[in-house]
Design a protein around this motif. Structure first.
Motif: not given
Length: 537
Positions: A340-341, A348-351, A405-408, A436-440
Protein backbone atom coordinates in the motif's frame (compact mmCIF):
# COMPACT_ATOMS: atom_id res chain seq x y z
CA UNK A 1 -63.15 22.00 -12.18
CA UNK A 2 -64.19 18.36 -11.78
CA UNK A 3 -67.52 16.87 -13.00
CA UNK A 4 -68.44 16.32 -9.38
CA UNK A 5 -68.21 20.05 -8.50
CA UNK A 6 -70.07 21.17 -11.65
CA UNK A 7 -72.93 18.80 -10.93
CA UNK A 8 -73.31 20.04 -7.39
CA UNK A 9 -73.59 23.70 -8.51
CA UNK A 10 -76.10 22.96 -11.26
CA UNK A 11 -78.36 20.99 -8.96
CA UNK A 12 -78.49 23.41 -6.03
CA UNK A 13 -81.62 25.19 -7.37
CA UNK A 14 -83.50 21.87 -7.78
CA UNK A 15 -83.61 20.94 -4.08
CA UNK A 16 -87.32 20.95 -3.10
CA UNK A 17 -87.67 17.89 -0.87
CA UNK A 18 -85.86 15.21 1.09
CA UNK A 19 -86.46 12.85 -1.85
CA UNK A 20 -84.72 15.28 -4.16
CA UNK A 21 -81.81 15.53 -1.74
CA UNK A 22 -81.48 11.73 -1.57
CA UNK A 23 -81.58 11.39 -5.34
CA UNK A 24 -79.02 14.17 -5.78
CA UNK A 25 -76.69 12.53 -3.26
CA UNK A 26 -76.86 9.23 -5.12
CA UNK A 27 -76.11 10.94 -8.44
CA UNK A 28 -73.17 12.90 -7.03
CA UNK A 29 -71.74 9.80 -5.34
CA UNK A 30 -71.70 8.04 -8.73
CA UNK A 31 -70.07 11.07 -10.34
CA UNK A 32 -67.49 11.22 -7.53
CA UNK A 33 -66.52 7.58 -8.07
CA UNK A 34 -66.24 8.08 -11.83
CA UNK A 35 -64.14 11.22 -11.28
CA UNK A 36 -61.67 9.41 -8.97
CA UNK A 37 -61.42 6.55 -11.44
CA UNK A 38 -60.52 9.13 -14.09
CA UNK A 39 -57.89 10.64 -11.77
CA UNK A 40 -56.48 7.14 -11.12
CA UNK A 41 -56.24 6.56 -14.85
CA UNK A 42 -54.32 9.81 -15.21
CA UNK A 43 -51.98 8.74 -12.39
CA UNK A 44 -51.51 5.29 -13.92
CA UNK A 45 -50.67 6.82 -17.29
CA UNK A 46 -48.15 9.07 -15.58
CA UNK A 47 -46.51 6.08 -13.84
CA UNK A 48 -46.41 4.11 -17.07
CA UNK A 49 -44.69 7.03 -18.74
CA UNK A 50 -42.09 7.14 -15.95
CA UNK A 51 -41.52 3.40 -16.31
CA UNK A 52 -41.08 3.81 -20.05
CA UNK A 53 -38.49 6.56 -19.47
CA UNK A 54 -36.79 4.37 -16.86
CA UNK A 55 -36.47 1.45 -19.32
CA UNK A 56 -35.11 3.75 -22.02
CA UNK A 57 -32.56 5.13 -19.56
CA UNK A 58 -31.49 1.61 -18.58
CA UNK A 59 -31.04 0.63 -22.23
CA UNK A 60 -29.08 3.82 -22.93
CA UNK A 61 -26.67 3.15 -20.06
CA UNK A 62 -26.26 -0.47 -21.15
CA UNK A 63 -25.29 0.70 -24.63
CA UNK A 64 -22.76 3.00 -22.97
CA UNK A 65 -21.27 -0.10 -21.28
CA UNK A 66 -22.24 0.82 -17.73
CA UNK A 67 -22.27 -1.95 -15.13
CA UNK A 68 -25.74 -3.16 -14.13
CA UNK A 69 -25.24 -2.39 -10.44
CA UNK A 70 -24.29 1.21 -11.30
CA UNK A 71 -27.29 1.57 -13.61
CA UNK A 72 -29.61 0.68 -10.73
CA UNK A 73 -28.12 3.58 -8.75
CA UNK A 74 -28.72 5.86 -11.75
CA UNK A 75 -32.35 4.69 -11.95
CA UNK A 76 -32.79 5.43 -8.25
CA UNK A 77 -31.66 9.03 -8.75
CA UNK A 78 -33.94 9.32 -11.78
CA UNK A 79 -36.99 8.21 -9.78
CA UNK A 80 -36.16 10.51 -6.87
CA UNK A 81 -35.98 13.47 -9.28
CA UNK A 82 -39.41 12.44 -10.55
CA UNK A 83 -40.60 12.59 -6.92
CA UNK A 84 -41.35 8.89 -6.94
CA UNK A 85 -40.56 6.30 -4.29
CA UNK A 86 -38.26 3.78 -6.07
CA UNK A 87 -39.53 0.86 -3.97
CA UNK A 88 -43.17 1.67 -4.86
CA UNK A 89 -42.36 1.87 -8.56
CA UNK A 90 -40.39 -1.38 -8.57
CA UNK A 91 -43.15 -3.17 -6.66
CA UNK A 92 -45.68 -1.80 -9.17
CA UNK A 93 -43.54 -3.26 -11.97
CA UNK A 94 -43.75 -6.78 -10.53
CA UNK A 95 -47.13 -7.08 -12.30
CA UNK A 96 -45.59 -6.20 -15.67
CA UNK A 97 -45.75 -9.25 -17.93
CA UNK A 98 -45.11 -7.66 -21.33
CA UNK A 99 -42.00 -5.43 -21.07
CA UNK A 100 -38.78 -7.46 -21.55
CA UNK A 101 -36.56 -4.58 -20.40
CA UNK A 102 -38.53 -4.34 -17.17
CA UNK A 103 -37.88 -8.04 -16.54
CA UNK A 104 -34.13 -7.39 -16.82
CA UNK A 105 -34.34 -4.47 -14.38
CA UNK A 106 -36.24 -6.64 -11.89
CA UNK A 107 -33.67 -9.40 -12.38
CA UNK A 108 -30.85 -6.95 -11.63
CA UNK A 109 -32.65 -5.86 -8.46
CA UNK A 110 -32.74 -9.45 -7.22
CA UNK A 111 -29.20 -10.16 -8.41
CA UNK A 112 -27.60 -7.23 -6.58
CA UNK A 113 -30.03 -6.95 -3.68
CA UNK A 114 -31.32 -3.51 -4.70
CA UNK A 115 -34.82 -2.79 -3.25
CA UNK A 116 -35.38 -6.54 -2.83
CA UNK A 117 -33.58 -9.11 -0.73
CA UNK A 118 -30.79 -10.61 -2.84
CA UNK A 119 -32.00 -13.75 -4.61
CA UNK A 120 -29.91 -15.00 -7.56
CA UNK A 121 -32.42 -17.72 -8.45
CA UNK A 122 -35.21 -15.14 -8.91
CA UNK A 123 -32.76 -13.01 -10.91
CA UNK A 124 -32.18 -15.95 -13.26
CA UNK A 125 -35.95 -16.50 -13.63
CA UNK A 126 -36.56 -12.87 -14.62
CA UNK A 127 -33.66 -12.95 -17.10
CA UNK A 128 -35.29 -16.05 -18.60
CA UNK A 129 -38.62 -14.21 -18.84
CA UNK A 130 -36.95 -11.42 -20.78
CA UNK A 131 -35.31 -13.91 -23.15
CA UNK A 132 -38.68 -15.63 -23.60
CA UNK A 133 -40.11 -12.27 -24.71
CA UNK A 134 -37.50 -12.13 -27.49
CA UNK A 135 -34.95 -9.79 -25.86
CA UNK A 136 -31.38 -10.14 -27.18
CA UNK A 137 -30.11 -8.60 -23.95
CA UNK A 138 -32.19 -11.13 -22.00
CA UNK A 139 -30.49 -14.00 -23.85
CA UNK A 140 -27.11 -12.50 -23.03
CA UNK A 141 -27.90 -12.15 -19.32
CA UNK A 142 -29.05 -15.78 -19.17
CA UNK A 143 -25.69 -16.69 -20.73
CA UNK A 144 -23.94 -14.67 -18.02
CA UNK A 145 -25.85 -16.61 -15.35
CA UNK A 146 -24.75 -19.92 -16.85
CA UNK A 147 -21.15 -18.71 -17.15
CA UNK A 148 -20.86 -17.59 -13.53
CA UNK A 149 -23.39 -19.96 -11.99
CA UNK A 150 -25.73 -17.15 -10.92
CA UNK A 151 -28.98 -18.70 -9.74
CA UNK A 152 -28.34 -21.80 -11.84
CA UNK A 153 -25.72 -24.51 -12.13
CA UNK A 154 -22.67 -23.31 -14.05
CA UNK A 155 -22.65 -24.57 -17.65
CA UNK A 156 -20.03 -23.12 -20.01
CA UNK A 157 -21.58 -24.62 -23.15
CA UNK A 158 -25.05 -23.19 -22.41
CA UNK A 159 -23.40 -19.87 -21.61
CA UNK A 160 -21.79 -19.89 -25.06
CA UNK A 161 -25.06 -20.89 -26.81
CA UNK A 162 -27.11 -18.12 -25.16
CA UNK A 163 -24.41 -15.54 -25.83
CA UNK A 164 -24.19 -16.62 -29.47
CA UNK A 165 -27.99 -16.39 -29.80
CA UNK A 166 -27.87 -12.87 -28.36
CA UNK A 167 -25.35 -11.83 -31.02
CA UNK A 168 -27.40 -13.45 -33.79
CA UNK A 169 -30.45 -11.49 -32.62
CA UNK A 170 -28.47 -8.28 -33.10
CA UNK A 171 -27.56 -7.38 -29.52
CA UNK A 172 -26.26 -3.81 -29.96
CA UNK A 173 -24.06 -4.07 -26.87
CA UNK A 174 -20.56 -5.22 -27.85
CA UNK A 175 -20.06 -7.09 -24.58
CA UNK A 176 -21.75 -10.19 -26.06
CA UNK A 177 -19.22 -10.19 -28.92
CA UNK A 178 -16.38 -9.80 -26.43
CA UNK A 179 -17.70 -12.77 -24.45
CA UNK A 180 -17.78 -14.94 -27.57
CA UNK A 181 -14.20 -13.88 -28.22
CA UNK A 182 -13.25 -14.81 -24.67
CA UNK A 183 -14.87 -18.25 -25.09
CA UNK A 184 -12.95 -18.91 -28.32
CA UNK A 185 -9.74 -17.48 -26.83
CA UNK A 186 -9.66 -19.97 -23.95
CA UNK A 187 -11.87 -22.75 -25.34
CA UNK A 188 -14.64 -22.23 -22.78
CA UNK A 189 -17.85 -23.96 -23.86
CA UNK A 190 -16.54 -24.25 -27.43
CA UNK A 191 -13.44 -25.49 -29.22
CA UNK A 192 -10.53 -23.07 -28.88
CA UNK A 193 -9.96 -20.89 -31.96
CA UNK A 194 -7.66 -17.87 -31.53
CA UNK A 195 -8.43 -16.45 -34.99
CA UNK A 196 -12.18 -16.41 -34.27
CA UNK A 197 -11.41 -14.94 -30.85
CA UNK A 198 -9.53 -12.03 -32.40
CA UNK A 199 -12.31 -11.48 -34.95
CA UNK A 200 -14.98 -11.22 -32.25
CA UNK A 201 -12.80 -8.99 -30.08
CA UNK A 202 -12.25 -6.70 -33.04
CA UNK A 203 -15.99 -6.46 -33.75
CA UNK A 204 -16.65 -5.66 -30.11
CA UNK A 205 -13.95 -2.98 -30.15
CA UNK A 206 -15.49 -1.40 -33.26
CA UNK A 207 -18.72 -1.05 -31.27
CA UNK A 208 -16.81 0.81 -28.56
CA UNK A 209 -16.83 -2.03 -26.05
CA UNK A 210 -14.08 -1.71 -23.43
CA UNK A 211 -13.51 -5.46 -23.00
CA UNK A 212 -13.22 -5.97 -26.74
CA UNK A 213 -10.77 -3.09 -27.06
CA UNK A 214 -8.60 -4.49 -24.27
CA UNK A 215 -8.48 -7.96 -25.77
CA UNK A 216 -7.59 -6.67 -29.24
CA UNK A 217 -4.62 -4.93 -27.64
CA UNK A 218 -3.77 -8.11 -25.75
CA UNK A 219 -3.91 -10.19 -28.95
CA UNK A 220 -1.57 -7.78 -30.75
CA UNK A 221 0.81 -7.70 -27.78
CA UNK A 222 1.21 -11.47 -27.61
CA UNK A 223 0.41 -12.45 -31.20
CA UNK A 224 -2.83 -14.30 -30.41
CA UNK A 225 -4.85 -14.96 -33.56
CA UNK A 226 -3.01 -12.15 -35.33
CA UNK A 227 0.57 -11.19 -36.11
CA UNK A 228 2.33 -9.75 -33.06
CA UNK A 229 2.53 -5.94 -33.17
CA UNK A 230 3.37 -4.12 -29.92
CA UNK A 231 2.77 -0.72 -31.46
CA UNK A 232 -0.82 -1.64 -32.41
CA UNK A 233 -1.26 -3.12 -28.94
CA UNK A 234 -0.26 0.22 -27.43
CA UNK A 235 -2.68 2.09 -29.72
CA UNK A 236 -5.63 -0.02 -28.55
CA UNK A 237 -4.59 0.22 -24.89
CA UNK A 238 -4.33 3.99 -25.19
CA UNK A 239 -7.75 4.16 -26.82
CA UNK A 240 -9.14 2.18 -23.89
CA UNK A 241 -7.35 4.38 -21.36
CA UNK A 242 -8.81 7.49 -22.98
CA UNK A 243 -12.25 5.94 -22.40
CA UNK A 244 -11.44 6.11 -18.69
CA UNK A 245 -11.11 2.35 -18.30
CA UNK A 246 -8.80 1.28 -15.40
CA UNK A 247 -7.50 -1.76 -17.34
CA UNK A 248 -6.61 0.49 -20.25
CA UNK A 249 -4.78 2.90 -17.96
CA UNK A 250 -2.79 0.08 -16.36
CA UNK A 251 -1.92 -1.40 -19.76
CA UNK A 252 -0.72 1.96 -21.12
CA UNK A 253 1.34 2.42 -17.97
CA UNK A 254 2.85 -1.03 -18.44
CA UNK A 255 3.78 -0.15 -22.03
CA UNK A 256 5.51 3.05 -20.91
CA UNK A 257 7.22 1.28 -18.01
CA UNK A 258 8.68 -1.50 -20.16
CA UNK A 259 8.88 0.14 -23.58
CA UNK A 260 6.21 -2.00 -25.28
CA UNK A 261 5.32 -0.38 -28.60
CA UNK A 262 6.41 3.03 -27.33
CA UNK A 263 9.54 4.75 -26.01
CA UNK A 264 10.09 3.90 -22.33
CA UNK A 265 8.92 6.78 -20.12
CA UNK A 266 8.59 6.27 -16.35
CA UNK A 267 6.90 9.63 -15.75
CA UNK A 268 4.13 8.76 -18.20
CA UNK A 269 3.88 5.31 -16.61
CA UNK A 270 3.23 6.95 -13.24
CA UNK A 271 0.62 9.24 -14.78
CA UNK A 272 -1.41 6.39 -16.26
CA UNK A 273 -1.09 4.25 -13.15
CA UNK A 274 -2.54 6.94 -10.91
CA UNK A 275 -6.02 5.39 -10.49
CA UNK A 276 -4.87 1.92 -9.43
CA UNK A 277 -5.39 2.23 -5.66
CA UNK A 278 -7.15 1.93 -3.18
CA UNK A 279 -7.51 -1.81 -2.62
CA UNK A 280 -10.81 -3.67 -2.36
CA UNK A 281 -12.19 -6.65 -0.50
CA UNK A 282 -12.65 -9.61 -2.87
CA UNK A 283 -14.99 -12.47 -2.06
CA UNK A 284 -13.23 -15.85 -2.17
CA UNK A 285 -16.03 -17.38 -4.25
CA UNK A 286 -14.94 -15.18 -7.17
CA UNK A 287 -11.81 -17.34 -7.63
CA UNK A 288 -11.99 -20.39 -9.91
CA UNK A 289 -9.51 -23.03 -11.12
CA UNK A 290 -7.15 -22.52 -8.18
CA UNK A 291 -3.72 -24.16 -8.54
CA UNK A 292 -0.72 -23.97 -6.19
CA UNK A 293 2.41 -22.59 -7.87
CA UNK A 294 4.76 -22.15 -4.91
CA UNK A 295 5.14 -22.59 -1.18
CA UNK A 296 7.39 -20.85 1.32
CA UNK A 297 7.85 -20.64 5.05
CA UNK A 298 5.32 -17.86 5.57
CA UNK A 299 2.90 -18.29 2.67
CA UNK A 300 1.65 -20.35 -0.26
CA UNK A 301 1.13 -18.78 -3.68
CA UNK A 302 -1.70 -19.86 -6.00
CA UNK A 303 -2.75 -19.12 -9.55
CA UNK A 304 -6.48 -18.54 -10.05
CA UNK A 305 -9.05 -17.19 -12.47
CA UNK A 306 -10.75 -14.14 -10.96
CA UNK A 307 -14.35 -13.72 -12.13
CA UNK A 308 -15.56 -10.30 -11.03
CA UNK A 309 -19.36 -10.70 -11.01
CA UNK A 310 -20.05 -6.99 -10.63
CA UNK A 311 -17.75 -5.57 -13.30
CA UNK A 312 -18.01 -8.65 -15.53
CA UNK A 313 -14.24 -8.92 -15.84
CA UNK A 314 -12.21 -12.10 -16.06
CA UNK A 315 -8.49 -12.48 -15.58
CA UNK A 316 -5.71 -14.53 -14.12
CA UNK A 317 -4.33 -13.45 -10.75
CA UNK A 318 -1.89 -14.77 -8.20
CA UNK A 319 -2.95 -14.87 -4.60
CA UNK A 320 -0.70 -15.27 -1.63
CA UNK A 321 -2.19 -17.09 1.35
CA UNK A 322 -0.40 -16.31 4.60
CA UNK A 323 -0.05 -19.31 6.91
CA UNK A 324 -1.81 -18.98 10.28
CA UNK A 325 -2.72 -15.35 9.53
CA UNK A 326 -6.17 -15.92 11.02
CA UNK A 327 -4.44 -15.93 14.41
CA UNK A 328 -1.11 -14.24 13.70
CA UNK A 329 -1.33 -11.22 11.41
CA UNK A 330 2.21 -9.84 11.54
CA UNK A 331 3.59 -11.07 8.19
CA UNK A 332 0.33 -10.37 6.35
CA UNK A 333 -0.03 -6.85 7.71
CA UNK A 334 3.63 -6.05 7.05
CA UNK A 335 3.45 -7.08 3.41
CA UNK A 336 0.05 -5.44 2.87
CA UNK A 337 1.32 -2.18 4.36
CA UNK A 338 4.45 -2.31 2.19
CA UNK A 339 2.41 -2.76 -1.00
CA UNK A 340 0.00 0.00 0.00
CA UNK A 341 2.74 2.46 0.93
CA UNK A 342 4.66 1.81 -2.27
CA UNK A 343 1.57 1.60 -4.47
CA UNK A 344 0.15 4.89 -3.28
CA UNK A 345 3.48 6.66 -3.75
CA UNK A 346 4.56 4.99 -6.97
CA UNK A 347 1.86 2.83 -8.58
CA UNK A 348 4.15 1.44 -11.31
CA UNK A 349 5.05 -1.28 -8.81
CA UNK A 350 3.59 -4.82 -8.97
CA UNK A 351 -0.18 -4.45 -8.68
CA UNK A 352 -2.03 -5.59 -5.59
CA UNK A 353 -5.76 -5.79 -6.39
CA UNK A 354 -7.08 -6.39 -2.92
CA UNK A 355 -7.56 -8.67 0.07
CA UNK A 356 -9.52 -11.87 0.52
CA UNK A 357 -9.91 -14.69 3.03
CA UNK A 358 -9.73 -18.46 2.55
CA UNK A 359 -13.11 -20.07 3.22
CA UNK A 360 -11.62 -23.12 4.97
CA UNK A 361 -8.54 -22.00 6.90
CA UNK A 362 -9.79 -18.40 7.35
CA UNK A 363 -6.24 -17.24 6.56
CA UNK A 364 -5.83 -13.88 4.83
CA UNK A 365 -4.91 -13.51 1.17
CA UNK A 366 -3.24 -10.81 -0.92
CA UNK A 367 -4.56 -10.81 -4.50
CA UNK A 368 -1.73 -9.85 -6.83
CA UNK A 369 -0.98 -9.31 -10.47
CA UNK A 370 -0.09 -12.63 -12.13
CA UNK A 371 3.29 -12.85 -13.85
CA UNK A 372 2.77 -14.77 -17.10
CA UNK A 373 6.37 -15.97 -17.41
CA UNK A 374 6.96 -16.84 -13.76
CA UNK A 375 10.16 -15.90 -11.95
CA UNK A 376 13.50 -14.75 -13.32
CA UNK A 377 15.30 -17.90 -12.18
CA UNK A 378 13.15 -20.12 -14.41
CA UNK A 379 13.78 -17.94 -17.46
CA UNK A 380 17.55 -17.43 -17.28
CA UNK A 381 18.28 -19.82 -20.16
CA UNK A 382 16.01 -17.82 -22.47
CA UNK A 383 17.21 -14.45 -21.17
CA UNK A 384 20.92 -15.08 -21.81
CA UNK A 385 20.02 -15.55 -25.49
CA UNK A 386 18.31 -12.15 -25.72
CA UNK A 387 19.62 -9.02 -27.37
CA UNK A 388 21.75 -6.95 -24.94
CA UNK A 389 19.34 -4.00 -25.19
CA UNK A 390 16.49 -6.22 -23.98
CA UNK A 391 18.69 -7.43 -21.12
CA UNK A 392 19.40 -3.84 -20.08
CA UNK A 393 15.69 -3.01 -20.30
CA UNK A 394 14.95 -5.91 -17.96
CA UNK A 395 17.62 -4.72 -15.53
CA UNK A 396 16.18 -1.22 -15.64
CA UNK A 397 12.78 -2.58 -14.55
CA UNK A 398 14.36 -4.37 -11.57
CA UNK A 399 16.57 -1.40 -10.65
CA UNK A 400 13.62 0.97 -10.81
CA UNK A 401 11.55 -1.22 -8.48
CA UNK A 402 14.45 -1.40 -6.03
CA UNK A 403 14.75 2.37 -6.20
CA UNK A 404 11.01 2.65 -5.38
CA UNK A 405 11.41 0.35 -2.37
CA UNK A 406 14.39 2.30 -1.06
CA UNK A 407 12.63 5.62 -1.67
CA UNK A 408 10.05 4.49 0.92
CA UNK A 409 12.95 3.88 3.33
CA UNK A 410 12.36 0.13 3.09
CA UNK A 411 14.92 -2.67 2.83
CA UNK A 412 13.79 -5.76 0.94
CA UNK A 413 16.14 -8.25 2.70
CA UNK A 414 15.23 -11.19 0.44
CA UNK A 415 16.14 -10.12 -3.08
CA UNK A 416 16.96 -13.01 -5.41
CA UNK A 417 15.98 -14.26 -8.86
CA UNK A 418 13.09 -16.28 -7.41
CA UNK A 419 11.48 -13.05 -6.20
CA UNK A 420 11.77 -11.27 -9.55
CA UNK A 421 8.59 -11.88 -11.56
CA UNK A 422 8.27 -11.51 -15.33
CA UNK A 423 5.16 -10.56 -17.29
CA UNK A 424 7.29 -11.12 -20.36
CA UNK A 425 11.00 -11.44 -21.06
CA UNK A 426 11.05 -7.63 -21.27
CA UNK A 427 9.05 -6.81 -18.16
CA UNK A 428 10.13 -7.51 -14.56
CA UNK A 429 8.85 -6.70 -11.07
CA UNK A 430 10.28 -7.20 -7.59
CA UNK A 431 7.88 -9.26 -5.47
CA UNK A 432 7.60 -10.74 -1.97
CA UNK A 433 7.85 -7.83 0.46
CA UNK A 434 7.08 -10.06 3.44
CA UNK A 435 10.55 -9.61 4.94
CA UNK A 436 10.89 -5.93 4.12
CA UNK A 437 11.57 -3.57 7.01
CA UNK A 438 12.17 0.14 7.39
CA UNK A 439 15.80 1.17 7.40
CA UNK A 440 15.27 3.16 10.60
CA UNK A 441 13.93 0.16 12.53
CA UNK A 442 16.59 -2.16 11.12
CA UNK A 443 19.41 0.14 12.18
CA UNK A 444 18.10 0.35 15.77
CA UNK A 445 17.16 -3.31 16.24
CA UNK A 446 19.21 -6.33 17.07
CA UNK A 447 19.77 -8.77 14.25
CA UNK A 448 16.67 -11.02 14.21
CA UNK A 449 17.99 -13.58 11.76
CA UNK A 450 19.58 -14.00 8.35
CA UNK A 451 17.09 -14.16 5.50
CA UNK A 452 17.47 -14.89 1.84
CA UNK A 453 19.13 -17.39 -0.48
CA UNK A 454 22.82 -17.97 -0.90
CA UNK A 455 24.68 -16.65 -2.89
CA UNK A 456 22.50 -13.46 -2.92
CA UNK A 457 23.16 -12.56 0.73
CA UNK A 458 25.77 -9.86 1.22
CA UNK A 459 28.96 -10.92 3.07
CA UNK A 460 28.48 -8.32 5.84
CA UNK A 461 25.04 -9.77 6.63
CA UNK A 462 26.56 -13.22 6.98
CA UNK A 463 29.07 -11.63 9.36
CA UNK A 464 26.18 -10.66 11.66
CA UNK A 465 25.87 -7.05 10.49
CA UNK A 466 22.35 -5.66 9.90
CA UNK A 467 20.69 -5.54 6.48
CA UNK A 468 21.03 -2.21 4.67
CA UNK A 469 20.00 -0.72 1.37
CA UNK A 470 23.54 -1.52 0.22
CA UNK A 471 22.98 -5.21 0.96
CA UNK A 472 19.93 -5.07 -1.34
CA UNK A 473 22.12 -3.52 -4.05
CA UNK A 474 24.62 -6.35 -3.56
CA UNK A 475 21.78 -8.84 -4.24
CA UNK A 476 20.75 -6.83 -7.29
CA UNK A 477 24.29 -6.92 -8.67
CA UNK A 478 24.23 -10.72 -8.56
CA UNK A 479 21.04 -10.64 -10.65
CA UNK A 480 22.84 -8.22 -12.93
CA UNK A 481 25.48 -10.91 -13.41
CA UNK A 482 22.87 -13.59 -14.09
CA UNK A 483 21.14 -11.55 -16.77
CA UNK A 484 24.13 -9.99 -18.53
CA UNK A 485 26.73 -12.77 -18.44
CA UNK A 486 25.90 -16.15 -19.89
CA UNK A 487 29.10 -17.47 -18.25
CA UNK A 488 27.45 -17.14 -14.86
CA UNK A 489 24.88 -19.80 -15.65
CA UNK A 490 27.68 -22.35 -15.50
CA UNK A 491 28.94 -20.77 -12.28
CA UNK A 492 25.48 -21.14 -10.75
CA UNK A 493 25.62 -24.88 -11.47
CA UNK A 494 28.92 -25.10 -9.58
CA UNK A 495 27.50 -23.10 -6.67
CA UNK A 496 24.53 -25.47 -6.40
CA UNK A 497 26.93 -28.32 -5.54
CA UNK A 498 28.56 -26.46 -2.64
CA UNK A 499 27.21 -26.97 0.88
CA UNK A 500 25.67 -23.89 2.50
CA UNK A 501 28.28 -23.87 5.26
CA UNK A 502 31.15 -23.93 2.77
CA UNK A 503 29.45 -21.35 0.56
CA UNK A 504 29.08 -18.95 3.48
CA UNK A 505 32.79 -19.18 4.21
CA UNK A 506 33.60 -18.63 0.53
CA UNK A 507 31.26 -15.65 0.29
CA UNK A 508 32.77 -14.03 3.35
CA UNK A 509 36.22 -14.51 1.82
CA UNK A 510 34.99 -13.01 -1.45
CA UNK A 511 34.58 -16.32 -3.26
CA UNK A 512 32.50 -14.69 -5.97
CA UNK A 513 34.94 -11.95 -6.82
CA UNK A 514 36.24 -13.95 -9.76
CA UNK A 515 32.73 -14.06 -11.20
CA UNK A 516 31.77 -10.50 -10.40
CA UNK A 517 34.98 -9.25 -12.00
CA UNK A 518 33.55 -10.35 -15.35
CA UNK A 519 30.85 -7.79 -14.79
CA UNK A 520 32.90 -4.75 -13.78
CA UNK A 521 31.79 -2.78 -16.86
CA UNK A 522 28.11 -3.45 -16.13
CA UNK A 523 27.96 -2.34 -12.48
CA UNK A 524 25.37 0.39 -12.22
CA UNK A 525 23.95 1.75 -9.04
CA UNK A 526 20.16 1.51 -8.98
CA UNK A 527 19.44 5.13 -9.78
CA UNK A 528 22.07 5.31 -12.55
CA UNK A 529 20.69 2.24 -14.29
CA UNK A 530 17.16 3.62 -14.10
CA UNK A 531 18.27 6.78 -15.90
CA UNK A 532 20.34 4.96 -18.53
CA UNK A 533 19.09 5.52 -22.06
CA UNK A 534 19.28 2.42 -24.25
CA UNK A 535 20.27 3.44 -27.78
CA UNK A 536 17.97 2.32 -30.58
CA UNK A 537 20.56 0.73 -32.87
Amino acid sequence: MSNYNNSFVNQQEKIVSSLDITQMANNNTQLYLEDNKFQDLLSQDSINEIIKEMCNLYNEKKLNHKYSSLILDILEQFLIKKKQNPIDIINYCLNDQINPMMQIILADCYRFGKWFEKDEYKAFIYYQKSAGMGSALGFFEVGVCYFYGIGVEKDDHKAFIYCQKSVEMGNPNGIALACLGFSYRYGIGVEKDEHKAFSYFQKAAEMGNANGTYWVGNCYQYGIGVEKDENKAFIYYRKLAEMGDPNGMSSVAECYRCGFGVIRDLDKAKYWYQSKYPLSWISFDEFKNIKMIGRGGFATVYRAEWCDKIQFMNGTVAFKLFHESNNYHKEFIRELKAYCDIGLKDPTFLRCFGVSKDEVSKDYILVMEYALEGCLRKNLRAIVQMDWRDKLNLLQCIAYDLLIIHSQDLIHRDLHSGNILLNSLKSAYIADLGLSITANIQSKSNLDGIYGILPFIAPEVLSKHPYTKESDIYSFEWQNNEIILSELTESDKKLQNIKNEDMQIDIESDYRSKFISFNSSYKYQGSKLCELEIPNI
